[in-house]
Scaffold this motif. Sequence first.
Motif, PDB file in Angstrom:
ATOM      1  N   HIS A 156       0.820  -1.211   0.000  1.00 26.12           N
ATOM      2  CA  HIS A 156       0.000   0.000   0.000  1.00 26.12           C
ATOM      3  C   HIS A 156       0.857   1.265   0.000  1.00 26.12           C
ATOM      4  CE1 HIS A 156       0.903   0.820   4.257  1.00 26.12           C
ATOM      5  NE2 HIS A 156       0.885  -0.492   4.395  1.00 26.12           N
ATOM      6  N   ALA A 157       2.104   1.150   0.475  1.00 34.49           N
ATOM      7  CA  ALA A 157       2.986   2.318   0.509  1.00 34.49           C
ATOM      8  C   ALA A 157       3.424   2.743  -0.888  1.00 34.49           C
ATOM      9  CB  ALA A 157       4.211   2.026   1.363  1.00 34.49           C
ATOM     10  N   GLY A 216      -4.990   7.700   0.494  1.00 34.66           N
ATOM     11  CA  GLY A 216      -5.425   8.828   1.307  1.00 34.66           C
ATOM     12  C   GLY A 216      -4.330   9.355   2.213  1.00 34.66           C
ATOM     13  N   MET A 217      -3.408   8.476   2.613  1.00 37.08           N
ATOM     14  CA  MET A 217      -2.322   8.933   3.483  1.00 37.08           C
ATOM     15  C   MET A 217      -1.462   9.987   2.797  1.00 37.08           C
ATOM     16  SD  MET A 217      -1.000   8.768   6.434  1.00 37.08           S
ATOM     17  CE  MET A 217      -1.787   7.311   7.119  1.00 37.08           C
ATOM     18  N   HIS A 218      -1.271   9.850   1.483  1.00 33.52           N
ATOM     19  CA  HIS A 218      -0.502  10.851   0.746  1.00 33.52           C
ATOM     20  C   HIS A 218      -1.170  12.224   0.837  1.00 33.52           C
ATOM     21  CE1 HIS A 218       1.183   7.178  -0.869  1.00 33.52           C
ATOM     22  NE2 HIS A 218       2.101   7.857  -1.530  1.00 33.52           N
ATOM     23  N   ALA A 255      -9.899   6.700  -6.753  1.00 35.02           N
ATOM     24  CA  ALA A 255     -10.993   6.781  -5.777  1.00 35.02           C
ATOM     25  C   ALA A 255     -10.513   7.007  -4.342  1.00 35.02           C
ATOM     26  CB  ALA A 255     -11.855   5.526  -5.863  1.00 35.02           C
ATOM     27  N   PRO A 256      -9.496   6.275  -3.843  1.00 36.09           N
ATOM     28  CA  PRO A 256      -9.073   6.516  -2.461  1.00 36.09           C
ATOM     29  C   PRO A 256      -8.584   7.934  -2.219  1.00 36.09           C
ATOM     30  CG  PRO A 256      -8.174   4.445  -3.291  1.00 36.09           C
ATOM     31  CD  PRO A 256      -8.754   5.158  -4.460  1.00 36.09           C
ATOM     32  N   VAL A 257      -7.892   8.510  -3.223  1.00 33.18           N
ATOM     33  CA  VAL A 257      -7.365   9.861  -3.057  1.00 33.18           C
ATOM     34  C   VAL A 257      -8.496  10.883  -3.053  1.00 33.18           C
ATOM     35  CG1 VAL A 257      -5.821  11.590  -4.045  1.00 33.18           C
ATOM     36  CG2 VAL A 257      -5.194   9.192  -4.128  1.00 33.18           C
TER      37      VAL A 257
END
Length: 345
Positions: free
Chosen positions: A108-109, A114-116, A157-159
Amino acid sequence: MEFDARVRRPRNYRNPGAFDYARYLARQQIYWTASARADTPIKTLPGECGSRLQAAIFALRTAALERIERLYAGDEYAAGMTEAILIGESHKLEKVWTEQFRRTGTYHALVISGMHIIVLAGTLLFLLRVCMVNEMLALLIAAVGAWVYAAVSGWSAPVVRAAAGFTLYLVGRYFYRRGRVLNLLSAIAIVYLAWDPGQLFDASFQLSFLCVAAIGAFAAPLTEWALARYRDAGRDLADRGRDRKSEPTAAEFRIEMRLLAETAALWTLIPERYLIAMLQTAIRFGVWVAEMAILSSVIQLALALPMAIYFHRLSITGVTANLAVVPLMNALVPIGFAAIFTGWR
């Protein structure tokens, strides 16, 4: 663009439990695929078409990718990994580079998530506040920055969901409301499902919301219950007056730490204030490691079933591997964009 290719409908492998590739593409409004030989000539036709806004976004994305190519010319690994992590351009990633990430549950990294958004927008917000920019203006710029990054990274989508959640959080901050994870998550989920109910059956949607729900419902309360007293006890350890304001267990811990520093000072002849400062640093580091361990464990447990169903993988080492990978990747995002903007390798 004009080229010779073979066109066909997407189809799935007929293995039991295989990934539904055709449905995945259909969710993106893709119903045909084309394949061509590597030596097929590609002709760019004259003229312009499409949206000017999308053209501007793509030009910005292309400029960032070209800067990365120049920064890491001759180093395919560094260029490919950096483009994937920062911009979401993953076509240069080799399977041999990413297999260890998959095995350890840290792949995932390597994909835009979304973490970005949170790291980049949070860093931007911090820099604006350091530069004495008005808080409301800083919040607005950070929100705009989050959406620009979502566009440049490909509107995944996640972003987009993270950008929407971050914007909603900033709106709450503007009205002096406390941002509660589960409330924000519920609001975003309602909006997205009202717009497109079919997302409920998307693996991406399920994994994203299940991950954040696990953090809000289990990881955050568990961290607060187990570590809040030690986090409080590690602040201003030399201030004895703070003991009376702390919980009994925290006050007891503070006194024991000062006694330990006094004893060590007698043995080592090191000034007590230096030892107290070292203890404070050690306590903060220990609390941070414990928080990361709790967070990683809760997420791994929450995602175990969908990971097994959708990807046929269950990595036990993800609990410990993420303790190193996640902080490093979070640091890489602002540093990587600083390299792009400054041109400093």
